[in-house]
Design a protein around this motif. Structure first.
Motif, PDB file in Angstrom:
ATOM      1  N   ALA A   1     -13.493 -14.044  11.955  1.00 33.27           N
ATOM      2  CA  ALA A   1     -12.211 -13.341  11.893  1.00 33.27           C
ATOM      3  C   ALA A   1     -11.958 -12.940  10.448  1.00 33.27           C
ATOM      4  CB  ALA A   1     -11.079 -14.224  12.409  1.00 33.27           C
ATOM      5  N   ILE A   2     -11.892 -11.641  10.197  1.00 35.10           N
ATOM      6  CA  ILE A   2     -11.604 -11.120   8.859  1.00 35.10           C
ATOM      7  C   ILE A   2     -10.149 -10.664   8.846  1.00 35.10           C
ATOM      8  CG2 ILE A   2     -12.201  -9.420   7.108  1.00 35.10           C
ATOM      9  CD1 ILE A   2     -15.000  -9.290   8.377  1.00 35.10           C
ATOM     10  N   ILE A   3      -9.397 -11.167   7.885  1.00 40.19           N
ATOM     11  CA  ILE A   3      -7.981 -10.833   7.749  1.00 40.19           C
ATOM     12  C   ILE A   3      -7.842  -9.746   6.689  1.00 40.19           C
ATOM     13  CG2 ILE A   3      -5.687 -11.727   7.193  1.00 40.19           C
ATOM     14  CD1 ILE A   3      -6.915 -14.564   7.809  1.00 40.19           C
ATOM     15  N   THR A   4      -7.206  -8.638   7.048  1.00 36.40           N
ATOM     16  CA  THR A   4      -6.967  -7.568   6.076  1.00 36.40           C
ATOM     17  C   THR A   4      -5.471  -7.558   5.755  1.00 36.40           C
ATOM     18  OG1 THR A   4      -6.801  -5.899   7.850  1.00 36.40           O
ATOM     19  CG2 THR A   4      -8.943  -6.215   6.825  1.00 36.40           C
ATOM     20  N   PRO A   5      -5.089  -8.073   4.585  1.00 37.12           N
ATOM     21  CA  PRO A   5      -3.678  -8.315   4.277  1.00 37.12           C
ATOM     22  C   PRO A   5      -2.941  -7.075   3.802  1.00 37.12           C
ATOM     23  CG  PRO A   5      -5.023  -9.015   2.449  1.00 37.12           C
ATOM     24  CD  PRO A   5      -5.981  -8.558   3.521  1.00 37.12           C
ATOM     25  N   GLY A   6      -1.629  -7.195   3.721  1.00 38.35           N
ATOM     26  CA  GLY A   6      -0.794  -6.123   3.229  1.00 38.35           C
ATOM     27  C   GLY A   6      -0.894  -5.960   1.720  1.00 38.35           C
TER      28      GLY A   6
ATOM     29  N   SER B   1       0.297  -4.580   8.075  1.00 35.65           N
ATOM     30  CA  SER B   1       0.941  -3.587   7.213  1.00 35.65           C
ATOM     31  C   SER B   1      -0.102  -2.678   6.548  1.00 35.65           C
ATOM     32  CB  SER B   1       1.816  -4.301   6.186  1.00 35.65           C
ATOM     33  OG  SER B   1       2.659  -3.416   5.512  1.00 35.65           O
ATOM     34  N   PHE B   2      -0.179  -2.668   5.209  1.00 38.76           N
ATOM     35  CA  PHE B   2      -1.165  -1.863   4.476  1.00 38.76           C
ATOM     36  C   PHE B   2      -2.579  -2.140   4.968  1.00 38.76           C
ATOM     37  CE2 PHE B   2      -4.349  -1.589   1.175  1.00 38.76           C
ATOM     38  CZ  PHE B   2      -4.120  -0.354   0.569  1.00 38.76           C
ATOM     39  N   GLY B   3      -2.855  -3.396   5.333  1.00 45.36           N
ATOM     40  CA  GLY B   3      -4.193  -3.766   5.786  1.00 45.36           C
ATOM     41  C   GLY B   3      -4.483  -3.382   7.219  1.00 45.36           C
ATOM     42  N   GLY B   4      -3.464  -2.917   7.962  1.00 44.21           N
ATOM     43  CA  GLY B   4      -3.695  -2.480   9.330  1.00 44.21           C
ATOM     44  C   GLY B   4      -4.727  -1.376   9.424  1.00 44.21           C
ATOM     45  N   PRO B   5      -4.622  -0.316   8.591  1.00 44.24           N
ATOM     46  CA  PRO B   5      -5.636   0.730   8.641  1.00 44.24           C
ATOM     47  C   PRO B   5      -7.050   0.233   8.362  1.00 44.24           C
ATOM     48  CG  PRO B   5      -3.706   1.520   7.472  1.00 44.24           C
ATOM     49  CD  PRO B   5      -3.499   0.049   7.710  1.00 44.24           C
TER      50      PRO B   5
ATOM     51  N   ASP C   1      12.727  -3.050  14.924  1.00 39.67           N
ATOM     52  CA  ASP C   1      13.628  -2.953  13.778  1.00 39.67           C
ATOM     53  C   ASP C   1      12.901  -2.979  12.429  1.00 39.67           C
ATOM     54  OD1 ASP C   1      12.840  -5.585  13.892  1.00 39.67           O
ATOM     55  OD2 ASP C   1      14.846  -6.431  13.611  1.00 39.67           O
ATOM     56  N   ASP C   2      11.608  -2.667  12.423  1.00 43.04           N
ATOM     57  CA  ASP C   2      10.836  -2.616  11.183  1.00 43.04           C
ATOM     58  C   ASP C   2      11.260  -1.377  10.396  1.00 43.04           C
ATOM     59  OD1 ASP C   2       8.951  -2.506   9.156  1.00 43.04           O
ATOM     60  OD2 ASP C   2       7.259  -2.988  10.464  1.00 43.04           O
ATOM     61  N   ARG C   3      11.810  -1.590   9.210  1.00 42.80           N
ATOM     62  CA  ARG C   3      12.276  -0.477   8.381  1.00 42.80           C
ATOM     63  C   ARG C   3      11.301  -0.144   7.258  1.00 42.80           C
ATOM     64  NH1 ARG C   3      18.249  -1.807   6.548  1.00 42.80           N
ATOM     65  NH2 ARG C   3      18.193   0.423   5.974  1.00 42.80           N
ATOM     66  N   ILE C   4      10.270  -0.972   7.097  1.00 41.79           N
ATOM     67  CA  ILE C   4       9.257  -0.733   6.070  1.00 41.79           C
ATOM     68  C   ILE C   4       8.153   0.166   6.620  1.00 41.79           C
ATOM     69  CG2 ILE C   4       7.596  -1.790   4.496  1.00 41.79           C
ATOM     70  CD1 ILE C   4      10.532  -2.404   3.848  1.00 41.79           C
ATOM     71  N   VAL C   5       7.673  -0.146   7.814  1.00 44.11           N
ATOM     72  CA  VAL C   5       6.700   0.683   8.534  1.00 44.11           C
ATOM     73  C   VAL C   5       7.273   0.885   9.937  1.00 44.11           C
ATOM     74  CG1 VAL C   5       4.340   0.909   9.391  1.00 44.11           C
ATOM     75  CG2 VAL C   5       4.766  -0.257   7.207  1.00 44.11           C
TER      76      VAL C   5
ATOM     77  N   GLY D   1       3.693  -9.396   8.544  1.00 42.10           N
ATOM     78  CA  GLY D   1       2.349  -9.248   8.018  1.00 42.10           C
ATOM     79  C   GLY D   1       1.351 -10.021   8.849  1.00 42.10           C
ATOM     80  N   ALA D   2       0.123 -10.058   8.381  1.00 43.59           N
ATOM     81  CA  ALA D   2      -0.924 -10.765   9.110  1.00 43.59           C
ATOM     82  C   ALA D   2      -0.602 -12.241   9.304  1.00 43.59           C
ATOM     83  CB  ALA D   2      -2.257 -10.607   8.384  1.00 43.59           C
TER      84      ALA D   2
END
Length: 252
Positions: free
Chosen positions: A30-35, A114-118, A203-207, A233-234
């Motif tokens: 399992a590789i975690i791609t963080p925000g 978040s940022f790491g989702g892509p 209700d996510d206002r950041i993304v 986040g992750a």
């Protein structure tokens, strides 16, 4: 609760990562791609959960950030994931003890926030990736113009708030705003939605959740819209309610 001691390694010439071996013999990774921006660590609880569930847990620092070498966003962070996958069966070592690890025929799962989702979504196109779960993932960077974290603000905020931990010209964030770099919606016709689980809070206002929901429909991904929870986040994967969804999807 006892503090989890994580190991450190380096993939390729540049990418530093924390890792925790699986508690039982397994080829699951399992590789975690963080925000980002933000400190990528602090995910000991998630890594311990994954380890206990039979996954070799890996948490990288993107190239050009924190302990990793390179220039931030010179390459899409999804490429960092592929570098790691390429070296799993070749072998890597714990830097402190020099203990060698090698995972034959790795079965790879990705968890991105978040940022790491892509990074997780785009890396899912590699056949070695079995399933991907994202939480509050960006699916279209152009839509960030309408959120509480517009990319033009990042160009001034990140250098002041994080200094050299994100090493690139301040304008690098504008590279994302164009929409053809590190952007899932731009690549959506090449993405197998059957591999993807997208979790988002209404209700996510950041993304914002709506672009993710539209993306999920286009690619045929599983989409879960939570009534509340804000921007997650992750690390939120450890929440029992969220982990049940993720574990069920990973096993499907």
């Amino acid at each position: 609760m006892a503090r989890v001691e994580l190991f450190r390694t380096r993939f390729g010439a540049d990418i530093v990562a924390e890792f925790l071996p699986a508690k039982k013999a397994s080829n699951k990774v399992a590789i975690i791609t963080p925000g980002a921006p933000g400190y990528p660590g602090g995910k000991e609880e998630l890594m311990e959960l994954l380890s206990n569930k039979g996954y070799f847990a890996i948490l990288p620092r993107y190239r050009g950030t924190w302990e990793s070498n390179g220039t931030f966003l010179e390459y899409p962070p999804s490429d960092d994931v592929i570098v790691i996958i390429d070296e799993l069966s070749i072998g890597f070592r714990d830097i402190w003890s020099s203990t060698e690890y090698r995972i034959e025929n790795p079965e790879v799962y990705l968890i991105g926030g978040s940022f790491g989702g892509p990074a997780s979504i785009l890396a899912s196109r590699d056949e070695r990736v079995k399933r991907v779960a994202t939480i509050s993932a960006v699916t279209d960077w152009r839509q960030q113009r309408h959120t509480m974290e517009p990319l033009d603000q990042m160009s001034s905020y990140v250098p002041q708030a994080f200094g050299p931990t994100y090493r690139a010209e301040p304008s690098v964030w504008n590279k994302l705003d164009v929409g053809d770099f590190y952007n899932p919606v731009h690549e959506q016709d090449s993405i197998d939605g059957g591999k993807l689980l997208l979790i988002h809070a209404k209700d996510d206002r950041i993304v914002h959740a709506e672009p993710s929901e539209q993306f999920a429909k286009h690619v045929g991904a599983t989409f879960i819209l939570l009534p509340n929870g804000g921007h997650m986040g992750a690390s939120s994967a450890v929440d029992p309610k969220l982990w049940r969804h993720i574990e069920k999807f990973f096993k499907s």
